[in-house]
Design a protein around this motif. Structure first.
Motif, mmCIF file in Angstrom:
data_model
loop_
_atom_site.group_PDB
_atom_site.id
_atom_site.type_symbol
_atom_site.label_atom_id
_atom_site.label_comp_id
_atom_site.label_asym_id
_atom_site.label_seq_id
_atom_site.Cartn_x
_atom_site.Cartn_y
_atom_site.Cartn_z
ATOM 1 N N ILE A 35 -3.644 6.691 10.231
ATOM 2 C CA ILE A 35 -4.427 5.639 10.891
ATOM 3 C C ILE A 35 -5.611 5.247 10.018
ATOM 4 N N THR A 36 -6.269 6.246 9.447
ATOM 5 C CA THR A 36 -7.404 5.976 8.560
ATOM 6 C C THR A 36 -6.957 5.149 7.357
ATOM 7 N N GLU A 37 -5.809 5.517 6.793
ATOM 8 C CA GLU A 37 -5.289 4.760 5.656
ATOM 9 C C GLU A 37 -4.965 3.321 6.048
ATOM 10 N N LEU A 38 -4.373 3.149 7.203
ATOM 11 C CA LEU A 38 -4.055 1.791 7.672
ATOM 12 C C LEU A 38 -5.322 0.962 7.869
ATOM 13 N N GLN A 39 -6.361 1.584 8.397
ATOM 14 C CA GLN A 39 -7.621 0.875 8.584
ATOM 15 C C GLN A 39 -8.222 0.469 7.237
ATOM 16 N N GLU A 40 -8.154 1.367 6.253
ATOM 17 C CA GLU A 40 -8.665 1.044 4.922
ATOM 18 C C GLU A 40 -7.875 -0.106 4.297
ATOM 19 N N VAL A 41 -6.565 -0.035 4.433
ATOM 20 C CA VAL A 41 -5.720 -1.094 3.871
ATOM 21 C C VAL A 41 -6.005 -2.416 4.569
ATOM 22 N N ALA A 42 -6.185 -2.381 5.872
ATOM 23 C CA ALA A 42 -6.471 -3.604 6.617
ATOM 24 C C ALA A 42 -7.794 -4.218 6.163
ATOM 25 N N SER A 43 -8.798 -3.387 5.940
ATOM 26 C CA SER A 43 -10.080 -3.925 5.481
ATOM 27 C C SER A 43 -9.960 -4.479 4.062
ATOM 28 N N HIS A 44 -9.192 -3.812 3.202
ATOM 29 C CA HIS A 44 -8.975 -4.323 1.843
ATOM 30 C C HIS A 44 -8.220 -5.651 1.897
ATOM 31 N N ASN A 45 -7.217 -5.723 2.762
ATOM 32 C CA ASN A 45 -6.465 -6.972 2.904
ATOM 33 C C ASN A 45 -7.361 -8.100 3.397
ATOM 34 N N PRO A 101 0.824 -1.202 0.000
ATOM 35 C CA PRO A 101 0.000 0.000 0.000
ATOM 36 C C PRO A 101 0.865 1.262 0.000
ATOM 37 N N VAL A 102 0.336 2.267 -0.619
ATOM 38 C CA VAL A 102 1.046 3.546 -0.670
ATOM 39 C C VAL A 102 0.443 4.434 0.407
ATOM 40 N N PHE A 103 1.251 4.778 1.375
ATOM 41 C CA PHE A 103 0.791 5.594 2.481
ATOM 42 C C PHE A 103 1.170 7.047 2.249
ATOM 43 N N GLN A 104 0.557 7.904 3.027
ATOM 44 C CA GLN A 104 0.903 9.318 2.985
ATOM 45 C C GLN A 104 2.341 9.478 3.472
#
Length: 112
Positions: free
Chosen positions: A47-57, A25-28
């Motif tokens: 944190i929001t990005e990590l949560q989105e990536v975790a749900s996608h994973n 994933p590409v993070f900020q």
């Protein structure tokens, strides 16, 4: 040789790009930029990005698990078919051996 390998590779190959894009994933950026007013806002965005990536994973892992389950079912069906063929071949070879031994015995008795 490895008859199960080709279907397994064919099943996974179309999804390799998706797996790689989900795994990287590409993070900020970690630096504070002009859009982030404070360090706290940047951390919240990360944190929001990590949560989105975790749900996608999680979604991708579920899809992979379903594909793996289907592959295992297919492999089990292949094993069952091979087991039937093996038993049939063993029965035929046993019958051929018995008939051969019978023919040899009859020849031996007739040659005396």
């Amino acid at each position: 040789m490895y008859t199960w390998l080709l279907p397994a590779v064919k099943a996974v190959l179309p999804h390799v790009g998706t797996i790689i894009s989900a795994a990287l994933p590409v993070f900020q950026s970690r630096k504070i930029d002009e859009n982030a007013a404070t360090q706290e806002a940047l951390l919240q965005r990360q944190i929001t990005e990590l949560q989105e990536v975790a749900s996608h994973n999680a979604v991708h892992i579920k899809e992979l698990a379903e594909q793996l389950k289907q592959m295992v079912v297919t492999l089990e069906q292949g094993v069952i078919a091979n087991e039937r063929r093996y038993r049939r071949l063993v029965a035929l070879s046993t019958l051929a051996t018995v008939l051969s031994l019978t023919a040899i015995a009859l020849w031996w008795l007739g040659a005396r």
